[in-house]
Motif scaffolding. Structure first.
Motif, PDB file in Angstrom:
ATOM      1  N   PHE A 211       0.830  -1.261   0.020  1.00  0.00           N
ATOM      2  CA  PHE A 211       0.092   0.095   0.040  1.00  0.00           C
ATOM      3  C   PHE A 211       0.740   1.197   0.005  1.00  0.00           C
ATOM      4  N   THR A 212       0.303   2.380  -0.719  1.00  0.00           N
ATOM      5  CA  THR A 212       0.793   3.615  -0.371  1.00  0.00           C
ATOM      6  C   THR A 212       0.502   4.043   1.260  1.00  0.00           C
ATOM      7  N   ASP A 213       1.184   4.600   2.145  1.00  0.00           N
ATOM      8  CA  ASP A 213       0.914   5.060   3.426  1.00  0.00           C
ATOM      9  C   ASP A 213      -0.196   6.174   3.247  1.00  0.00           C
ATOM     10  N   ASN A 214      -1.448   5.684   3.059  1.00  0.00           N
ATOM     11  CA  ASN A 214      -2.570   6.642   2.821  1.00  0.00           C
ATOM     12  C   ASN A 214      -2.855   7.418   4.080  1.00  0.00           C
ATOM     13  N   PHE A 215      -2.776   6.777   5.176  1.00  0.00           N
ATOM     14  CA  PHE A 215      -3.142   7.468   6.488  1.00  0.00           C
ATOM     15  C   PHE A 215      -2.025   8.432   6.830  1.00  0.00           C
ATOM     16  N   ALA A 216      -0.809   8.220   6.511  1.00  0.00           N
ATOM     17  CA  ALA A 216       0.186   9.315   6.702  1.00  0.00           C
ATOM     18  C   ALA A 216       0.093  10.469   5.798  1.00  0.00           C
ATOM     19  N   SER A 217      -0.365  10.050   4.518  1.00  0.00           N
ATOM     20  CA  SER A 217      -0.371  11.285   3.640  1.00  0.00           C
ATOM     21  C   SER A 217      -1.743  12.210   3.760  1.00  0.00           C
ATOM     22  N   MET A 218      -2.719  11.497   3.974  1.00  0.00           N
ATOM     23  CA  MET A 218      -3.936  12.260   4.475  1.00  0.00           C
ATOM     24  C   MET A 218      -3.969  13.148   5.601  1.00  0.00           C
ATOM     25  N   ARG A 219      -3.391  12.503   6.613  1.00  0.00           N
ATOM     26  CA  ARG A 219      -2.911  13.307   8.016  1.00  0.00           C
ATOM     27  C   ARG A 219      -2.218  14.445   7.759  1.00  0.00           C
TER      28      ARG A 219
ATOM     29  N   HIS B 106      -9.762  -0.210  -0.111  1.00  0.00           N
ATOM     30  CA  HIS B 106      -9.441   0.023   1.425  1.00  0.00           C
ATOM     31  C   HIS B 106      -8.848   1.280   1.617  1.00  0.00           C
ATOM     32  N   SER B 107      -7.942   1.756   0.528  1.00  0.00           N
ATOM     33  CA  SER B 107      -7.231   3.024   0.350  1.00  0.00           C
ATOM     34  C   SER B 107      -7.926   4.135   0.806  1.00  0.00           C
ATOM     35  N   PHE B 108      -9.197   4.017   0.252  1.00  0.00           N
ATOM     36  CA  PHE B 108     -10.209   5.148   0.511  1.00  0.00           C
ATOM     37  C   PHE B 108     -10.675   5.087   1.894  1.00  0.00           C
ATOM     38  N   TYR B 109     -10.848   4.137   2.626  1.00  0.00           N
ATOM     39  CA  TYR B 109     -11.140   3.820   3.827  1.00  0.00           C
ATOM     40  C   TYR B 109     -10.171   4.387   4.505  1.00  0.00           C
ATOM     41  N   GLU B 110      -8.840   4.206   4.308  1.00  0.00           N
ATOM     42  CA  GLU B 110      -7.605   4.346   5.268  1.00  0.00           C
ATOM     43  C   GLU B 110      -7.742   5.995   5.175  1.00  0.00           C
TER      44      GLU B 110
ATOM     45  N   SER C 130     -10.894  11.922   9.374  1.00  0.00           N
ATOM     46  CA  SER C 130     -11.932  11.954  10.633  1.00  0.00           C
ATOM     47  C   SER C 130     -11.146  12.116  11.838  1.00  0.00           C
ATOM     48  N   SER C 131     -10.076  11.520  12.000  1.00  0.00           N
ATOM     49  CA  SER C 131      -9.063  11.247  13.320  1.00  0.00           C
ATOM     50  C   SER C 131      -8.512  12.414  13.422  1.00  0.00           C
ATOM     51  N   VAL C 132      -7.964  13.279  12.620  1.00  0.00           N
ATOM     52  CA  VAL C 132      -7.305  14.566  12.661  1.00  0.00           C
ATOM     53  C   VAL C 132      -8.358  15.808  13.159  1.00  0.00           C
ATOM     54  N   LEU C 133      -9.617  15.521  12.386  1.00  0.00           N
ATOM     55  CA  LEU C 133     -10.599  16.502  12.936  1.00  0.00           C
ATOM     56  C   LEU C 133     -10.952  16.283  14.420  1.00  0.00           C
ATOM     57  N   MET C 134     -11.447  15.079  14.580  1.00  0.00           N
ATOM     58  CA  MET C 134     -11.766  14.806  16.221  1.00  0.00           C
ATOM     59  C   MET C 134     -10.540  14.966  17.072  1.00  0.00           C
ATOM     60  N   GLY C 135      -9.252  14.932  16.508  1.00  0.00           N
ATOM     61  CA  GLY C 135      -8.264  15.251  17.570  1.00  0.00           C
ATOM     62  C   GLY C 135      -8.067  16.576  17.881  1.00  0.00           C
ATOM     63  N   HIS C 136      -8.592  17.491  16.849  1.00  0.00           N
ATOM     64  CA  HIS C 136      -8.559  18.799  16.947  1.00  0.00           C
ATOM     65  C   HIS C 136     -10.023  19.433  17.446  1.00  0.00           C
ATOM     66  N   GLY C 137     -10.753  18.603  17.963  1.00  0.00           N
ATOM     67  CA  GLY C 137     -12.145  19.147  18.432  1.00  0.00           C
ATOM     68  C   GLY C 137     -12.974  19.633  17.639  1.00  0.00           C
ATOM     69  N   ILE C 138     -13.027  18.990  15.901  1.00  0.00           N
ATOM     70  CA  ILE C 138     -13.672  19.671  15.221  1.00  0.00           C
ATOM     71  C   ILE C 138     -14.745  18.507  15.003  1.00  0.00           C
ATOM     72  N   GLU C 139     -16.194  19.041  14.865  1.00  0.00           N
ATOM     73  CA  GLU C 139     -17.087  18.004  14.607  1.00  0.00           C
ATOM     74  C   GLU C 139     -17.252  17.592  13.135  1.00  0.00           C
ATOM     75  N   LEU C 140     -17.259  16.183  12.758  1.00  0.00           N
ATOM     76  CA  LEU C 140     -17.383  15.783  11.348  1.00  0.00           C
ATOM     77  C   LEU C 140     -18.415  16.236  10.505  1.00  0.00           C
ATOM     78  N   ASN C 141     -19.453  16.158  11.403  1.00  0.00           N
ATOM     79  CA  ASN C 141     -20.798  16.636  10.504  1.00  0.00           C
ATOM     80  C   ASN C 141     -20.653  16.228   9.033  1.00  0.00           C
ATOM     81  N   GLN C 142     -20.178  14.926   8.620  1.00  0.00           N
ATOM     82  CA  GLN C 142     -20.273  14.312   7.537  1.00  0.00           C
ATOM     83  C   GLN C 142     -21.540  13.982   6.836  1.00  0.00           C
ATOM     84  N   ILE C 143     -21.923  14.637   5.730  1.00  0.00           N
ATOM     85  CA  ILE C 143     -23.128  14.234   4.738  1.00  0.00           C
ATOM     86  C   ILE C 143     -22.892  13.120   4.196  1.00  0.00           C
TER      87      ILE C 143
END
Length: 346
Positions: A173-181, A205-209, A215-228
């Motif tokens: 895999f590409t390290d999807n998590f690290a790049s999106m973070r 699976h890459s999209f899911y990562e 989502s983890s970065v937003l939650m870690g910074h106290g920002i609500e997801l409010n995902q549609i």
């Protein structure tokens, strides 16, 4: 001194079945029941039949080279299995270079290449002769029934950009998590606070990562997801209609964070069809770096050829280390920031 090849007679003796039945089962031909075929394949695996077929049969310079695929003269055939999905094929701007990386490395090693578009599960045994295939590299999302059939073949498998809980195999895999973070942290540093993720997180699976990192970065910074929900599992056929029904100029997020550049392009085209200017009214990010001419603020330059080449390297290693634990390898990618397609957050 290498062990001599396990014979059909030995498998027949071990199972108590006829040489005819064993031969038919191993070659994937009709004439034996699924239950009998399963017994034969399991027995063949226990006796080391598949390892012998993947073995090097005198092609090793010396026994000390077994853990170093660089020093081995290879032969035989590796199967490259593509999913039966419209946009995951050799013509794809993403998967095409991955395939090129695989085929180039196999050519370097002198190994034959057989490509196959995912057949139905009941066709796999008739299409493949396990005796002739040294390994299978799957490219993209392969269906679970096919993976179960591959598992029964007892052949080494490396999956590129895919995982499935029913079949544990080596994967690249590409390290999807690290790049999106990294993208999300950059956007937060720029002061953006309102986001929507765009892309079907069930497609790959890459999209899911990438979604998990988003989502983890937003939650870690106290920002609500409010995902549609319609945006994280969109139907590509109705993408523009669905998207247009959700937004107008008054309720746009500041950033559409897209699962890949294809979704980014679709998002930009849809916004422009609605009279919304990118990046003046909102910005868009992508992933995979497959388009050079779309106004995305950030993308990720995935080395697609390297993904393919490293899948081959892992396959060769696996063939000579069949009992070693399954490995998942991550390749870091470069985040590309295009400041000219950004804007100051409100």
């Amino acid at each position: 001194m290498m062990k001599t090849k396990v014979t059909i007679q030995e498998i027949a003796h071990f199972t108590g079945l006829s040489k005819f039945a064993v031969s038919r089962a191993l070659s994937g031909k009709s004439g034996v029941s699924d239950q009998t075929r399963d017994v034969i394949l399991k027995a063949a695996g226990k006796l080391g039949y598949f390892k012998d077929n993947a073995a090097l049969s005198g092609d090793v310079h010396n026994s000390n080279d077994l853990n170093d695929p660089q020093n081995i003269r290879w032969s035989g055939t590796i199967l490259i299995l593509f999913p039966n999905i419209r946009y995951q094929n050799q013509e794809s701007v993403y998967w095409g270079p991955v395939f090129n990386g695989i085929s180039s490395r196999l050519n370097q090693k002198g190994i034959n290449i057989l490509t196959l578009t995912e057949p139905s599960a009941d066709q796999l045994f008739t299409l493949l002769n396990p005796d002739a295939i040294r390994g299978i590299i799957t490219v993209g999302s392969i269906s679970t029934p096919i993976l179960l059939e591959i598992k029964r073949l007892g052949i080494p498998v490396v999956m590129v950009d895919h995982l499935d809980p029913v079949f544990h195999s080596d994967s690249i895999f590409t390290d999807n998590f690290a790049s999106m973070r990294d993208i999300m942290l950059y956007l937060l540093r720029k002061g953006f606070k309102r986001f929507q993720f765009v892309g079907n997180i069930h497609d790959a699976h890459s999209f899911y990562e990438r979604w998990l990192a988003y989502s983890s970065v937003l939650m870690g910074h106290g920002i609500e997801l409010n995902q549609i929900p319609e945006l994280s599992s969109p139907d590509l056929e109705d993408f523009r209609k669905t998207f247009s029904s959700l937004f107008d100029e008054t309720n746009l997020p500041e950033v559409f964070v897209c699962a890949n550049d294809f979704y980014a392009l679709s998002t930009i085209e849809t916004l422009e069809s609605m009279g919304i200017r990118v990046p003046d009214q909102c910005v868009v990010t992508g992933f995979d770096n497959v388009y050079n001419d779309i106004p995305v603020l950030a993308s990720v330059n995935v080395n697609k050829e390297l993904l393919g080449a490293r899948a081959v390297d892992q396959m060769l290693w696996r063939i000579i280390n069949p009992e070693s634990n399954v490995e998942k390898k991550l390749i870091l990618a470069d985040v590309i920031i295009r400041e000219q397609f950004g804007r100051h957050s409100g």
